[in-house]
Design a protein around this motif. Structure first.
Motif, PDB file in Angstrom:
ATOM      1  N   MET A 149       0.838  -1.187   0.000  1.00 13.47           N
ATOM      2  CA  MET A 149       0.000   0.000   0.000  1.00 13.47           C
ATOM      3  C   MET A 149       0.881   1.249   0.000  1.00 13.47           C
ATOM      4  O   MET A 149       1.817   1.356   0.788  1.00 13.47           O
ATOM      5  CB  MET A 149      -0.901  -0.035   1.242  1.00 13.47           C
ATOM      6  N   VAL A 150       0.590   2.180  -0.908  1.00 16.96           N
ATOM      7  CA  VAL A 150       1.242   3.484  -0.914  1.00 16.96           C
ATOM      8  C   VAL A 150       0.239   4.495  -0.380  1.00 16.96           C
ATOM      9  O   VAL A 150      -0.882   4.605  -0.894  1.00 16.96           O
ATOM     10  CB  VAL A 150       1.700   3.885  -2.331  1.00 16.96           C
ATOM     11  N   VAL A 151       0.640   5.217   0.651  1.00 18.18           N
ATOM     12  CA  VAL A 151      -0.253   6.170   1.309  1.00 18.18           C
ATOM     13  C   VAL A 151       0.424   7.538   1.346  1.00 18.18           C
ATOM     14  O   VAL A 151       1.602   7.641   1.686  1.00 18.18           O
ATOM     15  CB  VAL A 151      -0.588   5.727   2.754  1.00 18.18           C
ATOM     16  N   ALA A 152      -0.318   8.580   0.994  1.00 18.08           N
ATOM     17  CA  ALA A 152       0.194   9.946   1.066  1.00 18.08           C
ATOM     18  C   ALA A 152      -0.745  10.792   1.918  1.00 18.08           C
ATOM     19  O   ALA A 152      -1.964  10.562   1.947  1.00 18.08           O
ATOM     20  CB  ALA A 152       0.334  10.551  -0.326  1.00 18.08           C
ATOM     21  N   GLY A 153      -0.184  11.763   2.620  1.00 13.48           N
ATOM     22  CA  GLY A 153      -1.010  12.611   3.475  1.00 13.48           C
ATOM     23  C   GLY A 153      -0.283  13.875   3.883  1.00 13.48           C
ATOM     24  O   GLY A 153       0.878  14.092   3.559  1.00 13.48           O
ATOM     25  N   ARG A 154      -0.972  14.719   4.611  1.00 11.70           N
ATOM     26  CA  ARG A 154      -0.428  15.977   5.100  1.00 11.70           C
ATOM     27  C   ARG A 154      -0.857  16.165   6.545  1.00 11.70           C
ATOM     28  O   ARG A 154      -1.737  15.443   7.049  1.00 11.70           O
ATOM     29  CB  ARG A 154      -0.911  17.147   4.248  1.00 11.70           C
ATOM     30  N   ILE A 155      -0.246  17.131   7.214  1.00  9.84           N
ATOM     31  CA  ILE A 155      -0.653  17.436   8.586  1.00  9.84           C
ATOM     32  C   ILE A 155      -1.900  18.299   8.547  1.00  9.84           C
ATOM     33  O   ILE A 155      -1.895  19.386   7.958  1.00  9.84           O
ATOM     34  CB  ILE A 155       0.480  18.174   9.346  1.00  9.84           C
ATOM     35  N   GLY A 156      -2.974  17.804   9.145  1.00 10.05           N
ATOM     36  CA  GLY A 156      -4.232  18.541   9.140  1.00 10.05           C
ATOM     37  C   GLY A 156      -4.259  19.654  10.176  1.00 10.05           C
ATOM     38  O   GLY A 156      -3.321  19.841  10.965  1.00 10.05           O
ATOM     39  N   ASP A 157      -5.353  20.388  10.177  1.00 13.95           N
ATOM     40  CA  ASP A 157      -5.505  21.501  11.109  1.00 13.95           C
ATOM     41  C   ASP A 157      -5.501  21.039  12.562  1.00 13.95           C
ATOM     42  O   ASP A 157      -5.158  21.808  13.466  1.00 13.95           O
ATOM     43  CB  ASP A 157      -6.812  22.263  10.810  1.00 13.95           C
ATOM     44  N   ASP A 158      -5.873  19.771  12.793  1.00 13.93           N
ATOM     45  CA  ASP A 158      -5.910  19.251  14.163  1.00 13.93           C
ATOM     46  C   ASP A 158      -4.565  18.660  14.586  1.00 13.93           C
ATOM     47  O   ASP A 158      -4.444  18.113  15.689  1.00 13.93           O
ATOM     48  CB  ASP A 158      -7.007  18.200  14.296  1.00 13.93           C
ATOM     49  N   GLY A 159      -3.550  18.767  13.727  1.00 15.41           N
ATOM     50  CA  GLY A 159      -2.224  18.238  14.054  1.00 15.41           C
ATOM     51  C   GLY A 159      -2.037  16.775  13.698  1.00 15.41           C
ATOM     52  O   GLY A 159      -0.919  16.260  13.773  1.00 15.41           O
ATOM     53  N   ASP A 160      -3.118  16.096  13.299  1.00 13.19           N
ATOM     54  CA  ASP A 160      -3.015  14.687  12.914  1.00 13.19           C
ATOM     55  C   ASP A 160      -2.751  14.599  11.414  1.00 13.19           C
ATOM     56  O   ASP A 160      -2.949  15.557  10.671  1.00 13.19           O
ATOM     57  CB  ASP A 160      -4.313  13.963  13.268  1.00 13.19           C
ATOM     58  N   VAL A 161      -2.299  13.446  10.946  1.00 14.46           N
ATOM     59  CA  VAL A 161      -2.068  13.244   9.521  1.00 14.46           C
ATOM     60  C   VAL A 161      -3.403  12.943   8.837  1.00 14.46           C
ATOM     61  O   VAL A 161      -4.127  12.032   9.245  1.00 14.46           O
ATOM     62  CB  VAL A 161      -1.075  12.088   9.275  1.00 14.46           C
ATOM     63  N   ALA A 162      -3.723  13.721   7.810  1.00 17.69           N
ATOM     64  CA  ALA A 162      -4.930  13.497   7.022  1.00 17.69           C
ATOM     65  C   ALA A 162      -4.537  12.745   5.752  1.00 17.69           C
ATOM     66  O   ALA A 162      -3.592  13.134   5.068  1.00 17.69           O
ATOM     67  CB  ALA A 162      -5.594  14.827   6.667  1.00 17.69           C
ATOM     68  N   ILE A 163      -5.232  11.660   5.447  1.00 18.47           N
ATOM     69  CA  ILE A 163      -4.920  10.826   4.286  1.00 18.47           C
ATOM     70  C   ILE A 163      -5.453  11.492   3.018  1.00 18.47           C
ATOM     71  O   ILE A 163      -6.612  11.909   2.955  1.00 18.47           O
ATOM     72  CB  ILE A 163      -5.534   9.427   4.434  1.00 18.47           C
ATOM     73  N   MET A 164      -4.608  11.564   1.975  1.00 19.28           N
ATOM     74  CA  MET A 164      -4.995  12.223   0.728  1.00 19.28           C
ATOM     75  C   MET A 164      -5.039  11.255  -0.453  1.00 19.28           C
ATOM     76  O   MET A 164      -5.748  11.493  -1.426  1.00 19.28           O
ATOM     77  CB  MET A 164      -4.010  13.346   0.400  1.00 19.28           C
ATOM     78  N   MET A 165      -4.228  10.207  -0.422  1.00 21.38           N
ATOM     79  CA  MET A 165      -4.137   9.291  -1.566  1.00 21.38           C
ATOM     80  C   MET A 165      -3.721   7.915  -1.085  1.00 21.38           C
ATOM     81  O   MET A 165      -2.901   7.797  -0.180  1.00 21.38           O
ATOM     82  CB  MET A 165      -3.113   9.827  -2.575  1.00 21.38           C
ATOM     83  N   VAL A 166      -4.324   6.890  -1.688  1.00 22.69           N
ATOM     84  CA  VAL A 166      -3.952   5.502  -1.404  1.00 22.69           C
ATOM     85  C   VAL A 166      -3.949   4.721  -2.717  1.00 22.69           C
ATOM     86  O   VAL A 166      -4.876   4.836  -3.518  1.00 22.69           O
ATOM     87  CB  VAL A 166      -4.930   4.822  -0.416  1.00 22.69           C
ATOM     88  N   GLU A 167      -2.908   3.962  -2.955  1.00 24.90           N
ATOM     89  CA  GLU A 167      -2.842   2.994  -4.054  1.00 24.90           C
ATOM     90  C   GLU A 167      -2.402   1.675  -3.430  1.00 24.90           C
ATOM     91  O   GLU A 167      -1.356   1.621  -2.784  1.00 24.90           O
ATOM     92  CB  GLU A 167      -1.807   3.418  -5.100  1.00 24.90           C
ATOM     93  N   ALA A 168      -3.179   0.615  -3.615  1.00 18.50           N
ATOM     94  CA  ALA A 168      -2.852  -0.629  -2.918  1.00 18.50           C
ATOM     95  C   ALA A 168      -3.301  -1.833  -3.722  1.00 18.50           C
ATOM     96  O   ALA A 168      -4.217  -1.756  -4.543  1.00 18.50           O
ATOM     97  CB  ALA A 168      -3.509  -0.643  -1.545  1.00 18.50           C
ATOM     98  N   GLY A 169      -2.629  -2.963  -3.457  1.00 19.59           N
ATOM     99  CA  GLY A 169      -3.028  -4.187  -4.122  1.00 19.59           C
ATOM    100  C   GLY A 169      -2.365  -5.401  -3.502  1.00 19.59           C
ATOM    101  O   GLY A 169      -1.304  -5.305  -2.876  1.00 19.59           O
ATOM    102  N   GLY A 170      -3.001  -6.543  -3.680  1.00 21.09           N
ATOM    103  CA  GLY A 170      -2.436  -7.803  -3.214  1.00 21.09           C
ATOM    104  C   GLY A 170      -1.343  -8.283  -4.154  1.00 21.09           C
ATOM    105  O   GLY A 170      -1.250  -7.848  -5.300  1.00 21.09           O
ATOM    106  N   THR A 171      -0.527  -9.175  -3.678  1.00 22.61           N
ATOM    107  CA  THR A 171       0.598  -9.687  -4.464  1.00 22.61           C
ATOM    108  C   THR A 171       0.294 -11.089  -4.987  1.00 22.61           C
ATOM    109  O   THR A 171      -0.687 -11.733  -4.584  1.00 22.61           O
ATOM    110  CB  THR A 171       1.868  -9.747  -3.606  1.00 22.61           C
ATOM    111  N   GLU A 172       1.164 -11.574  -5.863  1.00 16.58           N
ATOM    112  CA  GLU A 172       1.016 -12.936  -6.379  1.00 16.58           C
ATOM    113  C   GLU A 172       1.174 -13.972  -5.271  1.00 16.58           C
ATOM    114  O   GLU A 172       0.659 -15.088  -5.368  1.00 16.58           O
ATOM    115  CB  GLU A 172       2.046 -13.191  -7.474  1.00 16.58           C
TER     116      GLU A 172
END
Length: 489
Positions: A78-101
């Motif tokens: 899983m690739v996850v991208a995010g930024r620091i939100g106004d509440d100081g926590d990380v807000a998730i902005m993008m996810v790309e994910a998949g199972g493997t062989e």
């Protein structure tokens, strides 16, 4: 979503890979590098953005920054991208994910399966490494003396406040009535008629305003979006009259084409996808020449989106970015259930042709691929279905939508696609139009998506409950024999 409203200047970020060690994937480095460059540039950018790749290993642990080798021995990446939100926590902005062989084999050996709860844990865990990346970028900016002076720009507006107020005054009831029509064609016609009537009514009032017609049309679109969103949040009713968790009518058929090796037709509402599976000899594997470690591909999925599927004309040339991305997402969704070459020594190709589109053709392609592979006699480990989720954030409330329409994708704040079997998730893709989402909101949307996926799987397995016992008469036959070894003497 990290650029300010009204910022229309073109921004071009170029990531150039100067060397590849065949150990560390380059994509996450490119995301972090792009964010660092923007943070240094003086371009108005609400960053930094941090990204991390995490892999779920056989012991049930999320590993940060896995190597190619780590990824191949895990069940899910899983690739996850995010930024620091106004509440100081990380807000998730993008996810790309998949199972493997390796996923199915690991599951059979007792490794924990990647369920919705496991993915929610992975999203929460990824925050730690996203924050580390953001801290490093901030440190870099500080070392070079801080961010450059901000580039000045003139915020672009599509309409004036006066024009929007006038459009709201004369058009709210008309547009609300149009957006309550369930059928897409009828709704579009009613919306266009309402827009034209509003333009005619207001043309004289704003005759001296530059580009008045263009501004009025832009205000109509903005008002339409506001009406749709308000109805969803306040009444829980969507454009076509469904509730927030309702799925459109479903149907599934197999064996619809006689000459091919396998075929499946999947329909959800006005979205209809025909998928054809073809079996080839092992030597027909696709050779790859990339900077990664894979040199061959045995299972391929290709996706076609002709203009007629949306009632339009257009050039039909090579596949564009959208077709390539949708095709890869649907391919990734099936990878964990494809039989090994030892179990089924064929090269496999599925092709999805979108015959009609009104939302989430990529997930319909997942369902169509499953149907055609089973119809072709490919012993996939389990059927896979996909569903597209949306989200509206208004008045401080997050409302997740199941099975979004094309218009809900355009008017909403999130596009979230989930594919999987009845027991585990095989692929995931998420992007947002707002500055990020709390992990708990995504966790709830995942659970909502699973309920929909199970209903879709029920319809698909009614059409074909299991892969056919053998390949069809038009498919090539592979016969294997073993020659006994004779010792001399």
């Amino acid at each position: 979503p990290s650029f300010p409203d009204g910022f229309r200047n073109e921004v071009h970020v170029v990531g150039t890979i100067l060397g590849a060690d065949k150990v560390n994937p380059h994509d996450v480095l490119a995301i972090n590098a792009a964010s660092a460059a923007l943070s240094l540039s003086g371009i108005p950018f609400e960053g930094p953005i941090g990204a991390v790749r995490v892999a779920f290993d056989a012991n049930g642990t999320w590993i940060p920054h896995p190597t190619y080798q780590d990824g191949d021995s895990s069940s899910f990446e899983m690739v996850v991208a995010g930024r620091i939100g106004d509440d100081g926590d990380v807000a998730i902005m993008m996810v790309e994910a998949g199972g493997t062989e390796a996923a199915w084999e690991l599951y059979q050996d007792g490794a924990p399966k990647v369920t919705e709860a496991v993915i929610a844990e992975g999203l929460e865990a990824s925050k730690t490494w996203i924050r580390e990346s953001i801290d490093l970028q901030n440190e870099l900016v500080a070392k070079v003396g801080g961010k450059k002076p901000s580039i000045t720009f003139t915020a672009q507006v599509d309409y004036s406040d006066d024009i929007y107020a006038a459009v709201a005054e004369v058009g709210t009831e008309r547009l609300a009535a149009a957006m309550a029509i369930a059928d897409k064609a009828d709704r579009d016609a009613a919306t266009d008629a309402a827009r034209d009537a509003i333009v005619d009514e207001l043309a004289e009032r704003f005759a001296e305003v530059d580009n008045a017609t263009k501004q009025i049309k832009a205000a109509v679109r903005s008002l339409t979006k506001a009406i749709v969103r308000k109805r969803i949040v306040e009444e829980g009713v969507r454009i076509d009259g469904r509730g927030v968790t309702d799925i459109r009518p479903l149907s599934a058929e197999v064996g619809v084409l006689a000459a091919v090796h396998g075929s499946g037709l999947f329909q959800r509402g006005e979205t209809q996808v025909l998928n054809v599976a073809t079996l080839g000899m092992p030597r027909m594997e696709q050779m790859l020449d990339t900077i990664g470690i894979d040199d061959r591909k045995r299972y391929m999925h290709h996706y076609n989106f002709p203009p007629f599927s949306t009632g339009e004309t257009g050039f039909m040339r090579g596949p564009k970015r959208r077709e390539i991305g949708h095709g890869l997402l649907a391919e990734r969704a099936l990878v964990p259930v494809i039989p090994t070459s030892a179990e089924f020594p064929y090269t496999l190709r599925t092709v999805s042709d979108v015959l009609s589109s009104n939302g989430s053709t990529s997930m319909a392609s997942v369902c169509g691929s499953t149907l055609s592979l089973m119809d072709a006699g490919v012993p996939i480990k389990a059927p896979v279905a996909g569903i597209a989720m949306g989200l509206v954030y208004a008045e401080g409330k997050y409302t997740a939508l199941t099975d979004i329409l094309g218009a809900e994708d355009a008017f909403g704040d999130m596009d979230f696609k989930v594919a999987g079997t009845a027991e585990f998730v095989t692929a995931l893709q998420l992007d947002t139009k707002i500055s990020g989402l709390p992990a708990e909101v995504l966790a709830k949307a995942l659970d909502q998506a699973k309920d929909a996926r199970l209903k879709i799987l029920e319809v698909m397995t009614t059409a074909i409950p299991a892969p056919r016992d053998e390949v069809g008469p038009t498919a090539p036959n592979i016969t294997s024999s073993e020659i006994p070894r004779v010792e001399k003497g």
